[in-house]
Write an enzyme that holds these catalytic residues in place. Structure first.
Site, PDB file in Angstrom:
ATOM      1  N   ASP A   1       0.821  -1.217   0.000  1.00 49.04           N
ATOM      2  CA  ASP A   1       0.000   0.000   0.000  1.00 49.04           C
ATOM      3  C   ASP A   1       0.853   1.264   0.000  1.00 49.04           C
ATOM      4  O   ASP A   1       0.378   2.352   0.348  1.00 49.04           O
ATOM      5  CB  ASP A   1      -0.919   0.023   1.232  1.00 49.04           C
ATOM      6  CG  ASP A   1      -2.195  -0.769   1.009  1.00 49.04           C
ATOM      7  OD1 ASP A   1      -2.397  -1.260  -0.111  1.00 49.04           O
ATOM      8  OD2 ASP A   1      -2.999  -0.904   1.956  1.00 49.04           O
TER       9      ASP A   1
ATOM     10  N   ASP B   1       4.112  -9.189   9.299  1.00 44.42           N
ATOM     11  CA  ASP B   1       4.391  -7.779   9.042  1.00 44.42           C
ATOM     12  C   ASP B   1       5.767  -7.661   8.389  1.00 44.42           C
ATOM     13  O   ASP B   1       6.572  -8.605   8.417  1.00 44.42           O
ATOM     14  CB  ASP B   1       4.336  -6.974  10.343  1.00 44.42           C
ATOM     15  CG  ASP B   1       2.903  -6.705  10.783  1.00 44.42           C
ATOM     16  OD1 ASP B   1       1.982  -6.987   9.998  1.00 44.42           O
ATOM     17  OD2 ASP B   1       2.708  -6.225  11.918  1.00 44.42           O
TER      18      ASP B   1
ATOM     19  N   ASP C   1       8.594  -6.404   9.059  1.00 44.80           N
ATOM     20  CA  ASP C   1       9.843  -6.578   9.799  1.00 44.80           C
ATOM     21  C   ASP C   1       9.966  -7.966  10.414  1.00 44.80           C
ATOM     22  O   ASP C   1      10.935  -8.224  11.140  1.00 44.80           O
ATOM     23  CB  ASP C   1       9.949  -5.517  10.897  1.00 44.80           C
ATOM     24  CG  ASP C   1       8.791  -5.574  11.874  1.00 44.80           C
ATOM     25  OD1 ASP C   1       7.629  -5.567  11.404  1.00 44.80           O
ATOM     26  OD2 ASP C   1       9.019  -5.621  13.093  1.00 44.80           O
TER      27      ASP C   1
ATOM     28  N   ASP D   1      -7.113  -7.339  13.905  1.00 46.08           N
ATOM     29  CA  ASP D   1      -6.690  -8.676  14.307  1.00 46.08           C
ATOM     30  C   ASP D   1      -7.496  -9.181  15.510  1.00 46.08           C
ATOM     31  O   ASP D   1      -7.994 -10.304  15.527  1.00 46.08           O
ATOM     32  CB  ASP D   1      -5.185  -8.685  14.630  1.00 46.08           C
ATOM     33  CG  ASP D   1      -4.750  -7.455  15.431  1.00 46.08           C
ATOM     34  OD1 ASP D   1      -5.615  -6.750  15.990  1.00 46.08           O
ATOM     35  OD2 ASP D   1      -3.537  -7.191  15.492  1.00 46.08           O
TER      36      ASP D   1
END
EC number: 2.4.1.32
Length: 534
Positions: free
Chosen positions: A136, A195, A197, A289
């Site tokens: 995004d 994610d 990282d 979540d």
């Protein structure tokens, strides 16, 4: 007469007027204090003591359960059916389920290679694995870099897809939802979310997927986070202490007792059928979540937490990034609680005690009371009782209960026990923002749906668990671009209370107040970032 310089002469009555005003203010204070201030402050003390007892009972309960779990509970592979999935020469890879890996990104210049590379290195048949990079990003340069990285891995035979959207509607939830609509996803049974990282080990899927394959009532398997930059600075060490308690105790207790806990948004594997049955991803809060986890649990699905399955990740190493993250993590659950409490009460598929656990323990005590009592009691009410000595706080409420809670919280990170005192002061500072965020979430105020992506610096690329090559010391004598006026205001308030207690008080609270003043002052200037030797 012309040579005489004019002089400004104060009226003789000026000092008298000043004394008269001061006397009148003092008289008004005395008139208001006894009938109004004292009863209200005493009521606030009683409410804070009640919240402290609620939090203490919750911590003691979880402490007892986690001890029982460690001593007597069976390991996950004994409680649930678990059979490793092996390569079969006759069947080939057909005995492996098709797994989708989703990696949502937003301008992740520093870390995009970490998650893409780690996902591409997962030990799973390449024809049974689909990697989906959901980008995004608004920076065209970053977009190009991410797309080229995907093409690089695709040239090596990895089934990786690069997906973009025209807008960021729904933020992360919107990206995940759009990703599941792709035609090539229809034959996937499970979805793993990382994610940008996060760096899973190659055996991640082989250690987790069998629980879902052989236990059709399990919807989610959650792994534990491990932090590659926890030793970078004092800020990251404080975060590690809080998050280690969350994973070591809260997630383990929820998984072992009610097969329910909040999905952490990453490093978890979902059964796609469970996502669809629960209504899919929703963007009505900033904790999509947790929203999905609660809805799936209300439909009877079970969750499993694997504490020994760990995934490397990065902690925010700037105070600004951490504040934005904590606002989202505090505001979102409170807002979700507001939206779902009646739905939980009316649900017919889950037993009564699980409803009690979700509403009272999971939401009310941990997501609301824990923040409120820390800030209201120790940063507002207790200091005010110094200015109003008629109101007494029992020592068990001001000293014994917080000491027990602090000791129980420290079990997650034994190596940082020497930093426990700093952690208390730091948590009190952060409780200001968490309390503010929970109120915004509960009343759905202006920033209830604010989403600011947590900035990552790619610490894992230069250090795997150490601080080599990282900037350890901040420029302490340079003022930040933006002062945190809220923290500085409370620093001034606590300093005044501390001075008053030093001169007139009898409880020696000034020691704590001066230390807390320093914590608020340092946070107000954004100077939390000093390197801490291990």
């Amino acid at each position: 007469m012309d040579g005489v310089s004019p002089k400004f002469v104060l009226p003789e009555t000026f000092d008298g007027v000043k004394m008269e005003i001061t006397g009148q203010l003092g008289m008004i204070w005395e008139l208001v204090k006894a009938p109004v201030v004292v009863p209200l402050l005493q009521l606030a003390v009683y409410i804070c003591l009640l919240m402290s007892l609620m939090l203490l009972c919750e911590r003691v309960y979880m402490g007892i359960v986690i001890v029982l779990v460690k001593l007597f509970w069976k390991k996950p592979d004994k409680r649930y059916k678990f059979e490793p999935i092996h390569d079969d020469e006759e069947l080939g890879s057909s005995n492996f389920p098709v797994v989708l890996v989703q990696i949502p990104m937003f301008n992740e210049r520093e870390v995009y290679k970490l998650s893409i590379g780690a996902a591409s290195g997962l030990s799973w048949p390449s024809d049974r694995l689909v990697i989906q990079v959901l980008d995004d990003s608004t920076d065209p340069t970053v977009k190009q870099m991410v797309e080229m990285e995907c093409q690089r891995w695709a040239s090596k035979g990895i089934n990786i897809r690069y997906q973009i959207r025209e807008n960021r509607v729904g933020y992360k939830a919107g990206a995940l939802k759009e990703g599941l609509k792709r035609s090539y996803v229809k034959h996937c049974e499970y979805v793993v979310i990382f994610d940008a990282d996060f760096q899973p080990e190659p055996d991640f899927l082989r250690r987790s997927i069998p629980f879902l394959v052989h236990n059709p009532n399990i919807a989610l398997v959650q792994a534990r986070w491990r932090f590659v930059n926890s030793d970078e600075c004092l800020l990251t060490r404080m975060q590690e202490m809080s998050l280690d308690y969350h994973f070591t105790v809260e997630q383990e207790v929820g998984s072992s007792t009610h097969a329910f806990f909040g999905f952490n948004g990453t490093a978890g594997i979902w059964r796609i059928a469970a996502i669809n049955e629960a209504g899919g991803w929703k963007d009505r809060t900033t904790v999509e979540d947790m929203d999905l986890a609660v809805r799936a649990s209300l439909r009877g699905w079970k969750f499993l937490y694997l504490g020994d399955l760990q995934v490397k990740s990065e902690l925010p190493s700037t105070f600004r990034a951490f504040r934005f993250q904590q606002h989202r993590w505090s505001c979102g659950p409170a807002n979700l609680f507001r939206k779902m409490v009646m739905e939980i009460i009316r649900n017919k598929k889950v037993r009564f005690w699980k409803k009690v656990y979700v509403i009272y323990s999971f939401f009310f005590v941990r997501k609301v009371i824990a923040h409120w009592v820390t800030f209201c009691f120790y940063c507002v009410v207790l200091p005010l009782t110094i200015l109003v000595p008629e109101v007494k706080v029992p020592i068990w409420g001001s000293v014994y209960i917080p000491s027990i809670i602090t000791v129980l919280n420290s079990v997650g990170t034994p190596r940082s026990i020497h930093l426990l005192f700093y952690w208390i002061l730091f948590e009190n500072v952060m409780s200001l923002h968490r309390t503010k965020a929970t109120l915004i979430g509960l009343f759905e105020a202006g920033r209830a749906n604010e989403w600011v992506v947590t900035a990552k610096l790619g610490s894992g690329q230069s250090a795997k668990g150490n601080t080599k090559g990282l900037k350890r010391f901040p420029r302490i004598f340079k003022l930040p671009d933006r002062l945190n006026t809220l923290e500085l205001g409370f620093a001034a308030f606590l300093f005044v209370c501390g001075c008053y207690d030093y001169v007139h008080g009898k409880n020696n609270y000034f020691i704590y107040l001066f230390l807390q003043t320093m914590s608020f002052f340092i946070s107000g200037l954004g100077w939390i970032g000093t390197y801490v030797p291990s």
